[in-house]
Design a protein around this motif. Structure first.
Motif, PDB file in Angstrom:
ATOM      1  N   TRP A 169       0.872  -1.166   0.000  1.00  0.00           N
ATOM      2  CA  TRP A 169       0.000   0.000   0.000  1.00  0.00           C
ATOM      3  C   TRP A 169       0.913   1.220   0.000  1.00  0.00           C
ATOM      4  CZ3 TRP A 169      -5.160  -0.706  -0.490  1.00  0.00           C
ATOM      5  CH2 TRP A 169      -5.632  -2.001  -0.269  1.00  0.00           C
ATOM      6  N   CYS A 170       0.824   2.029  -1.054  1.00  0.00           N
ATOM      7  CA  CYS A 170       1.770   3.127  -1.255  1.00  0.00           C
ATOM      8  C   CYS A 170       1.068   4.482  -1.150  1.00  0.00           C
ATOM      9  CB  CYS A 170       2.417   2.997  -2.628  1.00  0.00           C
ATOM     10  SG  CYS A 170       3.214   1.386  -2.873  1.00  0.00           S
ATOM     11  N   LEU A 171       1.784   5.446  -0.572  1.00  0.00           N
ATOM     12  CA  LEU A 171       1.246   6.804  -0.496  1.00  0.00           C
ATOM     13  C   LEU A 171       0.812   7.266  -1.881  1.00  0.00           C
ATOM     14  CD1 LEU A 171       3.608   8.973   1.757  1.00  0.00           C
ATOM     15  CD2 LEU A 171       1.235   8.377   2.186  1.00  0.00           C
ATOM     16  N   SER A 172      -0.306   7.954  -1.943  1.00  0.00           N
ATOM     17  CA  SER A 172      -0.726   8.565  -3.206  1.00  0.00           C
ATOM     18  C   SER A 172       0.309   9.631  -3.578  1.00  0.00           C
ATOM     19  CB  SER A 172      -2.113   9.206  -3.061  1.00  0.00           C
ATOM     20  OG  SER A 172      -2.028  10.385  -2.284  1.00  0.00           O
ATOM     21  N   MET A 173       0.392   9.962  -4.830  1.00  0.00           N
ATOM     22  CA  MET A 173       1.393  10.953  -5.257  1.00  0.00           C
ATOM     23  C   MET A 173       1.168  12.301  -4.578  1.00  0.00           C
ATOM     24  SD  MET A 173       3.966  10.010  -6.950  1.00  0.00           S
ATOM     25  CE  MET A 173       4.570  11.664  -7.235  1.00  0.00           C
ATOM     26  N   ASP A 174      -0.067  12.757  -4.491  1.00  0.00           N
ATOM     27  CA  ASP A 174      -0.322  14.054  -3.854  1.00  0.00           C
ATOM     28  C   ASP A 174       0.076  14.024  -2.373  1.00  0.00           C
ATOM     29  OD1 ASP A 174      -1.266  15.104  -6.254  1.00  0.00           O
ATOM     30  OD2 ASP A 174      -3.353  14.646  -5.791  1.00  0.00           O
ATOM     31  N   ASP A 175      -0.271  12.939  -1.666  1.00  0.00           N
ATOM     32  CA  ASP A 175       0.104  12.835  -0.260  1.00  0.00           C
ATOM     33  C   ASP A 175       1.616  12.726  -0.106  1.00  0.00           C
ATOM     34  OD1 ASP A 175      -2.540  13.014   0.535  1.00  0.00           O
ATOM     35  OD2 ASP A 175      -2.790  10.857   0.832  1.00  0.00           O
ATOM     36  N   LEU A 176       2.269  12.026  -1.019  1.00  0.00           N
ATOM     37  CA  LEU A 176       3.726  11.903  -0.980  1.00  0.00           C
ATOM     38  C   LEU A 176       4.391  13.266  -1.134  1.00  0.00           C
ATOM     39  CD1 LEU A 176       6.388  10.336  -0.979  1.00  0.00           C
ATOM     40  CD2 LEU A 176       5.983   9.810  -3.407  1.00  0.00           C
ATOM     41  N   VAL A 177       3.935  14.044  -2.108  1.00  0.00           N
ATOM     42  CA  VAL A 177       4.517  15.373  -2.325  1.00  0.00           C
ATOM     43  C   VAL A 177       4.281  16.266  -1.113  1.00  0.00           C
ATOM     44  CG1 VAL A 177       4.347  17.481  -3.724  1.00  0.00           C
ATOM     45  CG2 VAL A 177       4.504  15.238  -4.837  1.00  0.00           C
ATOM     46  N   LEU A 178       3.089  16.242  -0.552  1.00  0.00           N
ATOM     47  CA  LEU A 178       2.805  17.058   0.629  1.00  0.00           C
ATOM     48  C   LEU A 178       3.633  16.602   1.835  1.00  0.00           C
ATOM     49  CD1 LEU A 178      -1.023  17.493   0.115  1.00  0.00           C
ATOM     50  CD2 LEU A 178       0.700  19.315   0.013  1.00  0.00           C
ATOM     51  N   ALA A 179       3.842  15.306   1.968  1.00  0.00           N
ATOM     52  CA  ALA A 179       4.692  14.800   3.049  1.00  0.00           C
ATOM     53  C   ALA A 179       6.134  15.274   2.875  1.00  0.00           C
ATOM     54  CB  ALA A 179       4.632  13.272   3.097  1.00  0.00           C
ATOM     55  N   LYS A 180       6.588  15.306   1.640  1.00  0.00           N
ATOM     56  CA  LYS A 180       7.946  15.802   1.368  1.00  0.00           C
ATOM     57  C   LYS A 180       8.041  17.290   1.705  1.00  0.00           C
ATOM     58  CE  LYS A 180      10.225  12.264   0.118  1.00  0.00           C
ATOM     59  NZ  LYS A 180      11.353  11.883   0.976  1.00  0.00           N
ATOM     60  N   LEU A 181       7.006  18.041   1.385  1.00  0.00           N
ATOM     61  CA  LEU A 181       6.999  19.461   1.723  1.00  0.00           C
ATOM     62  C   LEU A 181       6.952  19.663   3.235  1.00  0.00           C
ATOM     63  CD1 LEU A 181       4.673  20.858  -1.077  1.00  0.00           C
ATOM     64  CD2 LEU A 181       7.156  21.110  -0.881  1.00  0.00           C
ATOM     65  N   ALA A 182       6.276  18.777   3.950  1.00  0.00           N
ATOM     66  CA  ALA A 182       6.245  18.865   5.412  1.00  0.00           C
ATOM     67  C   ALA A 182       7.619  18.562   6.002  1.00  0.00           C
ATOM     68  CB  ALA A 182       5.198  17.913   5.985  1.00  0.00           C
ATOM     69  N   ALA A 183       8.333  17.606   5.423  1.00  0.00           N
ATOM     70  CA  ALA A 183       9.681  17.278   5.912  1.00  0.00           C
ATOM     71  C   ALA A 183      10.598  18.489   5.741  1.00  0.00           C
ATOM     72  CB  ALA A 183      10.229  16.065   5.176  1.00  0.00           C
ATOM     73  N   GLY A 184      10.467  19.166   4.608  1.00  0.00           N
ATOM     74  CA  GLY A 184      11.132  20.448   4.418  1.00  0.00           C
ATOM     75  C   GLY A 184      12.624  20.443   4.181  1.00  0.00           C
ATOM     76  N   ARG A 185      13.266  19.281   4.177  1.00  0.00           N
ATOM     77  CA  ARG A 185      14.700  19.251   3.889  1.00  0.00           C
ATOM     78  C   ARG A 185      14.912  19.608   2.424  1.00  0.00           C
ATOM     79  NH1 ARG A 185      14.747  13.349   6.440  1.00  0.00           N
ATOM     80  NH2 ARG A 185      13.195  13.340   4.795  1.00  0.00           N
ATOM     81  N   THR A 186      16.067  20.104   2.084  1.00  0.00           N
ATOM     82  CA  THR A 186      16.337  20.556   0.721  1.00  0.00           C
ATOM     83  C   THR A 186      16.008  19.477  -0.299  1.00  0.00           C
ATOM     84  OG1 THR A 186      18.054  22.042   1.529  1.00  0.00           O
ATOM     85  CG2 THR A 186      18.111  21.492  -0.812  1.00  0.00           C
ATOM     86  N   HIS A 187      16.460  18.255  -0.063  1.00  0.00           N
ATOM     87  CA  HIS A 187      16.207  17.190  -1.044  1.00  0.00           C
ATOM     88  C   HIS A 187      14.722  16.829  -1.124  1.00  0.00           C
ATOM     89  CE1 HIS A 187      16.754  14.652   2.576  1.00  0.00           C
ATOM     90  NE2 HIS A 187      15.986  13.788   1.958  1.00  0.00           N
ATOM     91  N   ASP A 188      13.982  16.997  -0.035  1.00  0.00           N
ATOM     92  CA  ASP A 188      12.545  16.731  -0.056  1.00  0.00           C
ATOM     93  C   ASP A 188      11.805  17.786  -0.872  1.00  0.00           C
ATOM     94  OD1 ASP A 188      12.510  14.384   1.617  1.00  0.00           O
ATOM     95  OD2 ASP A 188      12.893  15.713   3.314  1.00  0.00           O
ATOM     96  N   VAL A 189      12.181  19.043  -0.695  1.00  0.00           N
ATOM     97  CA  VAL A 189      11.552  20.129  -1.459  1.00  0.00           C
ATOM     98  C   VAL A 189      11.892  19.979  -2.946  1.00  0.00           C
ATOM     99  CG1 VAL A 189      11.433  22.639  -1.771  1.00  0.00           C
ATOM    100  CG2 VAL A 189      11.464  21.664   0.539  1.00  0.00           C
ATOM    101  N   GLU A 190      13.112  19.574  -3.245  1.00  0.00           N
ATOM    102  CA  GLU A 190      13.497  19.356  -4.643  1.00  0.00           C
ATOM    103  C   GLU A 190      12.724  18.185  -5.240  1.00  0.00           C
ATOM    104  OE1 GLU A 190      15.269  21.184  -6.958  1.00  0.00           O
ATOM    105  OE2 GLU A 190      14.928  22.592  -5.326  1.00  0.00           O
ATOM    106  N   PHE A 191      12.490  17.143  -4.452  1.00  0.00           N
ATOM    107  CA  PHE A 191      11.661  16.024  -4.900  1.00  0.00           C
ATOM    108  C   PHE A 191      10.279  16.549  -5.294  1.00  0.00           C
ATOM    109  CE2 PHE A 191       8.390  12.886  -4.331  1.00  0.00           C
ATOM    110  CZ  PHE A 191       8.913  11.721  -4.872  1.00  0.00           C
ATOM    111  N   ALA A 192       9.684  17.350  -4.397  1.00  0.00           N
ATOM    112  CA  ALA A 192       8.356  17.911  -4.665  1.00  0.00           C
ATOM    113  C   ALA A 192       8.379  18.767  -5.926  1.00  0.00           C
ATOM    114  CB  ALA A 192       7.884  18.724  -3.457  1.00  0.00           C
ATOM    115  N   TYR A 193       9.392  19.604  -6.065  1.00  0.00           N
ATOM    116  CA  TYR A 193       9.530  20.459  -7.253  1.00  0.00           C
ATOM    117  C   TYR A 193       9.565  19.603  -8.517  1.00  0.00           C
ATOM    118  CZ  TYR A 193      11.775  23.428 -10.744  1.00  0.00           C
ATOM    119  OH  TYR A 193      12.078  24.085 -11.910  1.00  0.00           O
ATOM    120  N   GLU A 194      10.418  18.600  -8.536  1.00  0.00           N
ATOM    121  CA  GLU A 194      10.569  17.752  -9.725  1.00  0.00           C
ATOM    122  C   GLU A 194       9.288  16.973 -10.028  1.00  0.00           C
ATOM    123  OE1 GLU A 194      12.980  17.750 -11.914  1.00  0.00           O
ATOM    124  OE2 GLU A 194      14.340  19.059 -10.809  1.00  0.00           O
TER     125      GLU A 194
END
Length: 180
Positions: A114-139
């Motif tokens: 069971w995998c995070l939906s793409m929208d939830d994954l991107v929002l989770a990455k934005l919540a983590a806020g580390r540079t590589h997480d924000v870049e993941f969300a951007y890409e």
């Protein structure tokens, strides 16, 4: 990590703990897109936990984790985590995407992840806020893997204390992409 290694880790973890799995980390993108942009496939770890027995995640770390024989053999590994690891919009558990794979041994039937939906994954990455997480969300947004309108709606579902930061980071990305 690529789709083949993603599936390998899931199958190995399922065989180890004899349970369905929940995939939380960035490489959950591979459940949705077989060939996402290389810029978001840089991680060699797959964050997951046994769905029915999250307390057994440490067994995944011990058998398939960083520094394990599995890691040394294949160059990628599993990271046993728990449901509390993710900071995602309310109701994320209800939006998990089911992925069925054949088991390592044919006689064992199938493996369910069971995998995070793409929208939830991107929002989770934005919540983590580390540079590589924000870049993941951007890409991911740039490549059209997540929907900007759904993401904006999802900000309101983020846990208290995260809405403003996630909203600001999302606005920054949309501005960088000329979509603000």
């Amino acid at each position: 990590m690529n789709r083949e290694s993603f599936e390998h880790v899931i199958k190995a973890a399922a065989a180890l703990v004899d349970d369905e799995l929940v995939v939380l980390g960035s490489q959950a993108v591979l459940a949705h897109h077989r060939h996402p942009p290389a810029a978001i496939l840089t991680s060699m770890e797959l964050d997951l936990y046994p769905r029915n027995h999250p307390d057994r995640a440490d067994e995944i770390d011990a058998g398939l984790g960083d520094g394990s024989r599995f890691h040394a053999t294949y160059g990628y590994y599993a990271h046993g985590v728990g449901p509390e690891t993710v900071t995602a919009p309310a109701g994320w558990e209800d939006r998990l995407v089911r992925l069925e794979l054949p088991a390592i041994r044919r006689r064992d039937g199938g493996v369910i992840a069971w995998c995070l939906s793409m929208d939830d994954l991107v929002l989770a990455k934005l919540a983590a806020g580390r540079t590589h997480d924000v870049e993941f969300a951007y890409e991911a947004i740039k490549a059209g893997l997540a929907d900007a309108e759904h993401l904006e709606l999802g900000v309101d579902l983020m846990p208290p204390g995260h809405k403003d930061d996630v909203g600001d980071r999302l606005a920054g990305i949309l501005s960088r992409l000329g979509r603000a």
